[in-house]
Structures are given as structure tokens and as C-alpha cells.
Design a protein around this motif. Structure first.
Motif, PDB file in Angstrom:
ATOM      1  N   LEU A   4      -4.619  33.374 -58.067  1.00  0.00           N
ATOM      2  CA  LEU A   4      -5.918  33.420 -58.742  1.00  0.00           C
ATOM      3  C   LEU A   4      -5.794  32.948 -60.184  1.00  0.00           C
ATOM      4  O   LEU A   4      -6.628  32.185 -60.671  1.00  0.00           O
ATOM      5  CB  LEU A   4      -6.481  34.844 -58.696  1.00  0.00           C
ATOM      6  N   LEU A   5      -4.746  33.366 -60.846  1.00  0.00           N
ATOM      7  CA  LEU A   5      -4.506  32.942 -62.221  1.00  0.00           C
ATOM      8  C   LEU A   5      -4.250  31.438 -62.295  1.00  0.00           C
ATOM      9  O   LEU A   5      -4.772  30.754 -63.182  1.00  0.00           O
ATOM     10  CB  LEU A   5      -3.320  33.710 -62.803  1.00  0.00           C
ATOM     11  N   ILE A   6      -3.491  30.926 -61.364  1.00  0.00           N
ATOM     12  CA  ILE A   6      -3.207  29.485 -61.329  1.00  0.00           C
ATOM     13  C   ILE A   6      -4.495  28.697 -61.068  1.00  0.00           C
ATOM     14  O   ILE A   6      -4.771  27.704 -61.748  1.00  0.00           O
ATOM     15  CB  ILE A   6      -2.133  29.172 -60.269  1.00  0.00           C
ATOM     16  N   LEU A   7      -5.289  29.135 -60.101  1.00  0.00           N
ATOM     17  CA  LEU A   7      -6.555  28.451 -59.809  1.00  0.00           C
ATOM     18  C   LEU A   7      -7.512  28.506 -60.991  1.00  0.00           C
ATOM     19  O   LEU A   7      -8.171  27.517 -61.314  1.00  0.00           O
ATOM     20  CB  LEU A   7      -7.208  29.061 -58.574  1.00  0.00           C
ATOM     21  N   ALA A   8      -7.603  29.653 -61.642  1.00  0.00           N
ATOM     22  CA  ALA A   8      -8.477  29.779 -62.812  1.00  0.00           C
ATOM     23  C   ALA A   8      -8.030  28.836 -63.925  1.00  0.00           C
ATOM     24  O   ALA A   8      -8.864  28.208 -64.586  1.00  0.00           O
ATOM     25  CB  ALA A   8      -8.485  31.220 -63.300  1.00  0.00           C
ATOM     26  N   THR A   9      -6.743  28.723 -64.122  1.00  0.00           N
ATOM     27  CA  THR A   9      -6.216  27.817 -65.147  1.00  0.00           C
ATOM     28  C   THR A   9      -6.520  26.365 -64.804  1.00  0.00           C
ATOM     29  O   THR A   9      -6.927  25.589 -65.673  1.00  0.00           O
ATOM     30  CB  THR A   9      -4.686  28.017 -65.285  1.00  0.00           C
ATOM     31  N   ILE A  10      -6.355  25.998 -63.545  1.00  0.00           N
ATOM     32  CA  ILE A  10      -6.629  24.623 -63.113  1.00  0.00           C
ATOM     33  C   ILE A  10      -8.106  24.304 -63.287  1.00  0.00           C
ATOM     34  O   ILE A  10      -8.469  23.263 -63.842  1.00  0.00           O
ATOM     35  CB  ILE A  10      -6.183  24.416 -61.653  1.00  0.00           C
ATOM     36  N   PHE A  11      -8.988  25.188 -62.830  1.00  0.00           N
ATOM     37  CA  PHE A  11     -10.423  24.940 -62.948  1.00  0.00           C
ATOM     38  C   PHE A  11     -10.872  24.904 -64.405  1.00  0.00           C
ATOM     39  O   PHE A  11     -11.719  24.104 -64.786  1.00  0.00           O
ATOM     40  CB  PHE A  11     -11.231  25.980 -62.169  1.00  0.00           C
ATOM     41  N   SER A  12     -10.304  25.755 -65.220  1.00  0.00           N
ATOM     42  CA  SER A  12     -10.622  25.749 -66.644  1.00  0.00           C
ATOM     43  C   SER A  12     -10.186  24.432 -67.289  1.00  0.00           C
ATOM     44  O   SER A  12     -10.915  23.848 -68.093  1.00  0.00           O
ATOM     45  CB  SER A  12      -9.924  26.924 -67.330  1.00  0.00           C
ATOM     46  N   GLY A  13      -9.016  23.956 -66.929  1.00  0.00           N
ATOM     47  CA  GLY A  13      -8.531  22.683 -67.449  1.00  0.00           C
ATOM     48  C   GLY A  13      -9.397  21.521 -67.001  1.00  0.00           C
ATOM     49  O   GLY A  13      -9.717  20.624 -67.794  1.00  0.00           O
ATOM     50  N   LEU A  14      -9.810  21.526 -65.734  1.00  0.00           N
ATOM     51  CA  LEU A  14     -10.679  20.458 -65.242  1.00  0.00           C
ATOM     52  C   LEU A  14     -12.035  20.476 -65.940  1.00  0.00           C
ATOM     53  O   LEU A  14     -12.589  19.432 -66.287  1.00  0.00           O
ATOM     54  CB  LEU A  14     -10.868  20.589 -63.728  1.00  0.00           C
TER      55      LEU A  14
END
Length: 50
Positions: A4-14
Motif C-alpha cells: 500500500l505504501l509503495i502504491l501510494a508513493t507511485i501514484f503520488s509521483g505520477l
């Protein structure tokens, strides 16, 4: 939890990248213009109501 943390970071970066590129390209210029006009109209309306 880590996924979840990894996905949140990826979506935030995108999102951040898209926002930055949109500003650079100027595709959001009309939106910023509309928001600026709305703020100015709201300020004028408040002054007239006082």
C-alpha cells in the motif's frame, strides 16, 4: 501494508509528474485563469456586501 505504501508513493509521483508537465505545457492555464476570475469576483462580491 508495504504494498500500500509503495502504491501510494507511485501514484503520488505520477500525479506530481502530471501536474508539473501540465503546468509546463500550459494545458492548465485556462483552469488557473477561471479560478483567478472566480476569486476576484468573490472578493468584489464580499466588498459590495459590506
Amino acid at each position: 501494508m508495504t504494498e500500500l505504501l509503495i502504491l501510494a508513493t507511485i501514484f503520488s509521483g505520477l500525479f506530481s509528474l502530471g501536474y508539473y508537465l501540465g503546468n509546463q505545457i500550459g494545458r492548465t492555464a485556462h483552469i488557473r485563469d477561471d479560478l483567478r476570475r472566480a476569486r476576484e469576483a468573490n472578493i468584489v462580491a464580499r466588498i459590495q456586501n459590506q
